[in-house]
Each structure stands twice: as structure tokens, then as C-alpha cells.
Write a protein that holds these residues in place. Structure first.
Motif: not given
Lengths: 78, 320
Positions: A40-49, A2-6
Motif C-alpha cells: 500500500g505504501l509503495g503504491a501511494v508513494l509511487a503515485n505521489q512521486m 497511474a496503473l503502472s506506477a501503482t
């Protein structure tokens, strides 16, 4: 994970916003709040992905297992 | 459609699949069904601007691509952008639905096999002579449609999956390309020669356009390379070696001879224009759209698995 995705998502979001400013020939950090929104959007989208990818892989495995069982019933059931 | 209904009496896909399978098992033939499938395929190919090979193009009625360059050039750029993306996605979805249940022998598969080869060759060779940007993009899309049709030619689940990946990546590349054309529209850029010195006026835009073109012609590690690689790999897996060979050769031709890489990039970075164009600032919507699509094109390669999993699921659910 999760950290790397964020981190990667945040960097991608920041990079996208800076790229957008560069395309308009503005200073890279013009309107810095947009960079925060991008991160923020990038972090959220990456985690969701990542979650979506795991879910999709699970669904795919179930589908393949179901198909394999159906084939075995059809051809080896007798 | 009416010919197929007249020959079979069915319109429902499931009933049609049973009837056509019956024909295949018994070896019976029906010219009505054959012509119906041929005309449906012709209509679909017309819409996606594919090319059908014919003995003589001058008398052929089957060259369905001929409308595309003129319409792309003559229409307003937002309309052209829409035309090059949305109908193709919908028609490919339509074809895949019909293809799976409408198999009458290998009629459709053979049609797509030859159309794929013809479209790839035309897209690579005809682009050589283009001097206008939108016409170049039109022939580029014809070539890309030919590459995507490789997925149907395979007739396998892997082929359908590679086709879905190809459509998704094609849509993002085309959005990027037309966003750039739209951004430069105010400066009245119409010819490839007008790109002269874009690198001096707006180097980031020049780099973005170069990246989009590189992706179109399949340079790794961009998204376009992944789409072509997977499509040709699917063709090799099902034994369509000639199709994969034609795809690779046409990619090489478009890379070097057709000049999408050297011509446009050379113009932007090394040439001086005939008339210097004043730069007008891009608006935020276009710049964000360009930034997002370019980020996708460049960052797809390290992490393609979400798209691969989803398209595999979609392809399987069509067949199961």
C-alpha cells in the motif's frame, strides 16, 4: 500511467518488506500484514512521486521561461 | 569571516556580492578578502574531510582530512554514521550559498578544483592499506567528497545540480553502509578480515554490502554510477577535462587496486575467517532501513527524473 506506477510501487513495497525479512533470516512471508502495508505504501508513494515529478518539471519549465524572458528584456529590450 | 568584514565592511550576502563584483570589474585586489576566503574555505574543507594538496604533507597545515579516519574508527558507530552524513550535507549547502555570492575572481573555484583532485587521489590510494572497516569507509567518504567537490569546481548550474544529486545519493549509500556496520557491531566485526564467510552466515546481508560497495565505486546500473557520471559530465561540459580524467582514473583504481570490490567481496564470499563469528539476528528497524536504502540504490537508475528535476530547480533558484 497511474496503473503502472501503482503496480511498480506495490511490487517495490512488497519486495522491500520481503528483503527486510530475508535480512533478518526470517521466512519471506512472515507477518503478511506487513507486506500488505508495504504494498500500500509503495503504491501511494509511487503515485505521489509521479505527480511530484510532473509538477517539478512544470515548475522548472516556468522558471526557465522566466529566466529567458528576463535575459531577453535585459539584453534585447533596448 | 572577520577578515572579509574588515576588508569590505559588509556581512550581508547581497552587499558582499556587489562589492566583490566591483573588485572583479575594476581588477583591484585585496589580500584581506583573499585570505578571508581562503580561511573560510579551509574551515569548510576541514569539516567535509577534503584534502588540500601541499608540497610536503609532513609540514603542511592544510591536510584537513587527517582527523577523519581516526575519529571514524574511535567513535561509537552511530556517532560515526551521523558524522559522515549530516555535517557534509549542511556544509555543502553552506558552501554553495557562499560560493555563489562570494566569488572573488576564481579563488574559491581554484581551491575546490585542486582539493577535489587531491581528495579523489587520496581516497583511492589510502584505502588500499586499510584493514579496518570504519577506516575504509572513512577514506571512501574522503574520495567521495572529492568527487562531489567536482560540482563546485565547474562553477556552473549543471555543476551545482550534479553536486546536489551526488550528496543525496552519497547520503543514502552511507546510511546503508553504516546500517550494515551497526548490524554487525554486536558480532564485534572490526576488521575487513572479520567479514570472512559472511556470505555463508547471512548471504542477503553479504549481497547488500556488496551492492553498497559496488555503488560507492560507481558500477552501473547502481545509484553511485549515476552520481559520478553526472558529476564528471558536468566537469567535461565546463572544460575541466583533467578533473574528469582524474575522477575516472581514481574510480578505476578504487575498483581494482584499492580493493573495495575484490577485497571485501572476496572476504565475504570466498574466505574463511580467522575466528568464526556467531550471527546475532538483526532488529527490524535496521533491516527495514537497509531494505529501503538498497531498494533506492538499485531502482534509482530507471527513474532518476524526480531527483534531476528537483535538483535542477534548486540549482537554478540559487542563481536566479
Amino acid at each position: 500511467m497511474a496503473l503502472s506506477a501503482t503496480v511498480i510501487g506495490a511490487l517495490l513495497g512488497l519486495g522491500t518488506q520481503m528483503y527486510s525479512n530475508a535480512l533478518r533470516k526470517l521466512p519471506y512471508m512472515r507477518h503478511p500484514w506487513e507486506h500488505v502495508v508495504g504494498m500500500g505504501l509503495g503504491a501511494v508513494l509511487a503515485n505521489q512521486m509521479v505527480k511530484w515529478d510532473a509538477q517539478a518539471a512544470e515548475n522548472l519549465d516556468k522558471m526557465l521561461l522566466k529566466a529567458k524572458q528576463a535575459n531577453e528584456r535585459r539584453y534585447f529590450g533596448d | 569571516c572577520s577578515m572579509i568584514y574588515g576588508s569590505t565592511g559588509a556581512t550581508h550576502f547581497d552587499q558582499l556580492a556587489k562589492i566583490l563584483t566591483g573588485y572583479e570589474i575594476t581588477g583591484a585586489q585585496s589580500s584581506g578578502i583573499f585570505l578571508g576566503i581562503l580561511f573560510i574555505a579551509s574551515g569548510f574543507l576541514f569539516k567535509i574531510t577534503a584534502r588540500t594538496p601541499s608540497p610536503s604533507d609532513s609540514i603542511s597545515l592544510l591536510t584537513q582530512y587527517m582527523w577523519a579516519p581516526d575519529i571514524y574508527e574511535g567513535s561509537p558507530t552511530p556517532v560515526t554514521a551521523f558524522l559522515s552524513i549530516a555535517p557534509k550535507i549542511s556544509i555543502f549547502a553552506n558552501i554553495s550559498r557562499l560560493f555563489i555570492v562570494g566569488s572573488y575572481g576564481t579563488t574559491l573555484q581554484e581551491i575546490f578544483f585542486f582539493c577535489s583532485i587531491a581528495s579523489m587521489i587520496l581516497g583511492a590510494l589510502a584505502a588500499m592499506a586499510q584493514t579496518k572497516v570504519k577506516r575504509l569507509l572513512a577514506y571512501s567518504s574522503i574520495g567521495h567528497v572529492g568527487t562531489i567537490l567536482t560540482g563546485f569546481s565547474c562553477g556552473t548550474i549543471e555543476g551545482i545540480q550534479s553536486l546536489l544529486i551526488g550528496i543525496f545519493i552519497y547520503a543514502s549509500m552511507t546510511i546503508a553502509a553504516f546500517a550494515i556496520v551497526l548490524a554487525l557491531r554486536q558480532t564485534r566485526v572490526k576488521y575487513i578480515a572479520d567479514f570472512g564467510a559472511l556470505a555463508k552466515m547471512n548471504p542477503i546481508l553479504a549481497i547488500t554490502f556488496s551492492i553498497t560497495m559496488f555503488s560507492y565505486i560507481g558500477i552501473p546500473p547502481l545509484a553511485g554510477f549515476c552520481s559520478k557520471f553526472y558529476l564528471f559530465f558536468a566537469a567535461l561540459s565546463c572544460g575541466a577535462y583533467f578533473l574528469a580524467l582524474v575522477g575516472v582514473v581514481t574510480s578505476v583504481i578504487s575498483r581494482w587496486a584499492a580493493g573495495r570490490l575484490p577485497r571485501v567481496t572476496k572476504r565475504m564470499f570466498f574466505d574463511t575467517p580467522r575466528t568464526w563469528i556467531l550471527y546475532e539476528p538483526m532488529d527490524r528497524d535496521k533491516s527495514l532501513l537497509l531494505a529501503m536504502t538498497s531498494s533506492f540504490i538499485t531502482s534509482f537508475f530507471p527513474y532518476p527524473s524526480p531527483l534531476f528535476s528537483v535538483t535542477h530547480q534548486m540549482a537554478l533558484s540559487s542563481y536566479l
